[in-house]
Design a protein around this motif. Structure first.
Motif, PDB file in Angstrom:
ATOM      1  N   PHE A 438       0.845  -1.194   0.000  1.00 29.76           N
ATOM      2  CA  PHE A 438       0.000   0.000   0.000  1.00 29.76           C
ATOM      3  C   PHE A 438       0.882   1.246   0.000  1.00 29.76           C
ATOM      4  N   SER A 439       0.645   2.103  -0.978  1.00 34.48           N
ATOM      5  CA  SER A 439       1.410   3.335  -1.135  1.00 34.48           C
ATOM      6  C   SER A 439       0.532   4.523  -0.773  1.00 34.48           C
ATOM      7  N   LEU A 440       1.113   5.503  -0.096  1.00 32.85           N
ATOM      8  CA  LEU A 440       0.414   6.715   0.304  1.00 32.85           C
ATOM      9  C   LEU A 440       1.070   7.915  -0.355  1.00 32.85           C
ATOM     10  N   GLN A 441       0.268   8.892  -0.768  1.00 34.98           N
ATOM     11  CA  GLN A 441       0.814  10.124  -1.317  1.00 34.98           C
ATOM     12  C   GLN A 441      -0.090  11.287  -0.929  1.00 34.98           C
ATOM     13  N   GLY A 442       0.503  12.267  -0.272  1.00 34.07           N
ATOM     14  CA  GLY A 442      -0.163  13.508   0.091  1.00 34.07           C
ATOM     15  C   GLY A 442       0.868  14.606  -0.064  1.00 34.07           C
ATOM     16  N   ASP A 443       1.270  15.217   1.062  1.00 33.37           N
ATOM     17  CA  ASP A 443       2.378  16.162   0.984  1.00 33.37           C
ATOM     18  C   ASP A 443       3.716  15.436   0.940  1.00 33.37           C
ATOM     19  N   ARG A 444       3.698  14.148   1.188  1.00 33.56           N
ATOM     20  CA  ARG A 444       4.875  13.279   1.058  1.00 33.56           C
ATOM     21  C   ARG A 444       4.379  11.877   0.700  1.00 33.56           C
ATOM     22  N   SER A 445       5.293  10.963   0.443  1.00 33.69           N
ATOM     23  CA  SER A 445       4.892   9.609   0.039  1.00 33.69           C
ATOM     24  C   SER A 445       5.494   8.575   0.969  1.00 33.69           C
ATOM     25  N   ALA A 446       4.823   7.432   1.063  1.00 34.21           N
ATOM     26  CA  ALA A 446       5.289   6.330   1.903  1.00 34.21           C
ATOM     27  C   ALA A 446       4.746   5.030   1.333  1.00 34.21           C
ATOM     28  N   VAL A 447       5.445   3.938   1.622  1.00 38.38           N
ATOM     29  CA  VAL A 447       5.028   2.610   1.180  1.00 38.38           C
ATOM     30  C   VAL A 447       5.153   1.660   2.359  1.00 38.38           C
ATOM     31  N   THR A 448       4.172   0.802   2.553  1.00 37.28           N
ATOM     32  CA  THR A 448       4.247  -0.182   3.624  1.00 37.28           C
ATOM     33  C   THR A 448       5.459  -1.097   3.422  1.00 37.28           C
ATOM     34  N   ALA A 449       6.051  -1.534   4.526  1.00 35.99           N
ATOM     35  CA  ALA A 449       7.180  -2.460   4.455  1.00 35.99           C
ATOM     36  C   ALA A 449       6.650  -3.862   4.220  1.00 35.99           C
ATOM     37  N   GLY A 450       6.473  -4.205   2.962  1.00 32.62           N
ATOM     38  CA  GLY A 450       5.849  -5.479   2.612  1.00 32.62           C
ATOM     39  C   GLY A 450       4.441  -5.206   2.115  1.00 32.62           C
ATOM     40  N   GLY A 451       3.470  -5.806   2.737  1.00 32.90           N
ATOM     41  CA  GLY A 451       2.085  -5.614   2.311  1.00 32.90           C
ATOM     42  C   GLY A 451       1.274  -6.844   2.634  1.00 32.90           C
ATOM     43  N   LEU A 452       0.161  -6.978   1.947  1.00 35.96           N
ATOM     44  CA  LEU A 452      -0.727  -8.123   2.154  1.00 35.96           C
ATOM     45  C   LEU A 452      -0.369  -9.214   1.156  1.00 35.96           C
ATOM     46  N   THR A 453       0.201 -10.303   1.661  1.00 31.42           N
ATOM     47  CA  THR A 453       0.442 -11.475   0.823  1.00 31.42           C
ATOM     48  C   THR A 453      -0.826 -12.314   0.788  1.00 31.42           C
ATOM     49  N   ARG A 454      -1.322 -12.550  -0.410  1.00 32.66           N
ATOM     50  CA  ARG A 454      -2.507 -13.394  -0.605  1.00 32.66           C
ATOM     51  C   ARG A 454      -2.049 -14.706  -1.223  1.00 32.66           C
ATOM     52  N   VAL A 455      -2.583 -15.803  -0.709  1.00 35.18           N
ATOM     53  CA  VAL A 455      -2.093 -17.116  -1.107  1.00 35.18           C
ATOM     54  C   VAL A 455      -3.252 -17.993  -1.576  1.00 35.18           C
ATOM     55  N   ALA A 456      -3.025 -18.697  -2.671  1.00 36.45           N
ATOM     56  CA  ALA A 456      -4.020 -19.643  -3.188  1.00 36.45           C
ATOM     57  C   ALA A 456      -3.917 -20.923  -2.371  1.00 36.45           C
ATOM     58  N   LEU A 457      -4.891 -21.183  -1.539  1.00 35.92           N
ATOM     59  CA  LEU A 457      -4.824 -22.337  -0.639  1.00 35.92           C
ATOM     60  C   LEU A 457      -5.094 -23.660  -1.347  1.00 35.92           C
TER      61      LEU A 457
END
Length: 483
Positions: A438-457
């Motif tokens: 997940f990336s954020l952008q407003g007056d500055r930008s940030a990205v989550t360290a990793g994210g949501l891993t989705r797995v085919a069970l």
């Protein structure tokens, strides 16, 4: 019986933890050693503990089935996916580059339209886009940013290359599950967090609040931020409530807000009307304002677009941001990056055939058995054809659909998605997965360290969406030498 990594074989896929049977990747060595020291029974008990915690914490998602809304416990696998920080830094830079370029594109499309005039993007694709909202033309939101939150889906192919599969710029969901996955994993494997540096994700709610606050039209230390939800029957309602609580923001529905004669938005409270500065909306564009879009909408706020265009309230993501959330626009993102930033894309696209182009459409029709064919505006894995797994009847049906409306379809090669060890009946087996940072952008930008891993069970499946039987894993970004 304990885990024997020498017996674990991901086949032809790139595995996130092992380069081959008995060969852990450097950044996963500590985790694989620890798992190898546990018995199958111990692993099973930890999985059961995780599942109990998920039920007790009320972590659910909603499946729409036969006209009913069914709440289910979040499917979670305790074996984390691990990414080296050195690799992650490149991915993070690529995501920031991509969102910056997409925001420049959206702002240009609703204003000067330079990219159209210069012939670098086909004008007819905008004019025929269901996501292009003429009501947004001529407006410039704070910082020139339209898409403040982006959930990009990443996949890794068999050779290890990380591709962007799609960009989600309208109302991207899933970040609450990323945060809850980390909480549960800390309960299951506290000893691992004590002995290595796993980059944190729990600061996301504060980063999101800061991003939203930077959009406020009033210079306040603590602007009034609200989360606008369609209500309890929405599939992502758990997330709406979770994020509102985590940010200290009010969770509201359309009926809780009103636009007054001064074209400002107010929230109804027991103490009277209170002005709202920023709306983090989880309602689709056409339901936001019945005065402008769908007159039958009960989810939005009459006059909201008027207040937004007057600059009296900020909306994230901004109405109209979805013009870049289109699988046809996706095919042009590398060129969009080059046009606005004069840079080469850091992260590549999956090779994409746009059926709106006659030559590419002809190729897709002739090779449909080999391709994944997707409608440009569907999400969640719905409405697509996986050629190698499709029947002759399904392929013929899609041929007719593509011939009838080529603008509505794109096609891509079938990727051999990477795998990771997943607990299946007390033993570890490879399962395919993707990643949504997940990336954020407003007056500055940030990205989550990793994210949501989705797995085919399901064994061999490439469909990772929870609504179609997928689950998730915690995602660890570890400093090199820490594993």
């Amino acid at each position: 019986m304990k885990i024997s990594w020498s017996e674990y074989d991901p086949g032809g896929a790139w595995d996130e933890l092992l380069s081959g049977p008995g060969r852990p990747r450097p950044h996963a060595r500590r985790l694989t050693r620890h798992l190898a020291a546990l018995t199958a029974k111990q692993l099973g008990l930890r999985q059961a503990a995780a599942e109990r915690a998920i039920v007790e914490m009320g972590i659910t998602f909603t499946v729409y089935s036969e006209g009913q809304n069914i709440d289910r416990a979040w499917p979670f696998d305790i074996i984390p996916r691990v990414i080296a920080a050195s690799e992650w830094r490149g991915i993070e830079a690529g995501l920031k580059q991509r969102l910056t370029a997409l925001n420049l594109f959206i702002d240009d499309i609703y204003n000067e339209q330079r990219i159209l005039a210069d012939g670098r993007f086909p004008r007819e694709l905008i004019e025929t886009s269901s996501n292009f909202l003429r009501e947004c033309s001529g407006f410039r939101p704070a910082h020139g940013v339209w898409a403040h939150v982006c959930g990009s889906d990443l996949v890794r192919d068999a050779d290890g290359t990380v591709y962007v599969l799609e960009d989600n710029l309208r109302v991207p969901s899933g970040v609450s599950y990323m945060l809850e996955n980390r909480i549960v994993t800390k309960q299951v494997f506290p000893e691992l967090f004590a002995h290595q540096r796993i980059l944190p994700v729990d600061d996301y709610p504060s980063q999101l609040f800061d991003t939203l606050a930077s959009l406020s039209p009033r210079p306040l230390d603590y602007p009034e931020v609200v989360v606008l939800t369609p209500g309890i029957y929405n599939s992502a309602y758990f997330e709406h409530a979770y994020l509102a609580q985590a940010m200290g923001a009010e969770l509201v529905e359309g009926g809780d807000l009103v636009v007054a004669e001064d074209d400002c938005v107010y929230m109804r409270t027991i103490a009277g009307l209170e002005r709202v500065d920023v709306i983090y909306r989880r309602v689709n564009d056409t339901f936001l304002d019945p005065e402008v879009f769908r007159p039958d909408s009960m989810l939005g706020v009459p006059g909201l677009m008027r207040a937004w265009r007057a600059g009296n309230v900020a909306i994230a993501n901004a109405p109209g941001a979805g013009v870049a959330d289109d699988k046809l626009v996706y095919a042009f993102v590398p060129d969009i990056i080059r046009y606005y930033l004069d840079e080469e894309p850091i992260l590549p696209n999956v090779p994409t055939h746009a059926c709106v182009r006659p030559d590419e459409c002809r190729y897709v029709l002739e090779h449909m058995e080999e391709l994944v064919v997707k409608p440009v505006n569907e999400s969640g894995g719905y409405g697509m054809l996986i050629g190698p797994a499709a029947s002759r009847q399904e392929i013929e049906k899609f041929r007719r659909l593509v011939k009838r409306k080529p603008r509505n379809y794109v096609a891509q090669p079938v990727l051999q998605l990477s795998t990771a060890p997943t607990l299946v009946k007390n033993r570890l087996e490879p399962r395919h997965l993707d990643l949504r940072p997940f990336s954020l952008q407003g007056d500055r930008s940030a990205v989550t360290a990793g994210g949501l891993t989705r797995v085919a069970l399901v064994k061999g499946s490439l469909v990772v969406n929870s609504s179609q039987g997928g689950g998730s894993k915690d995602t660890w970004v570890v400093e090199d030498g820490e594993a």
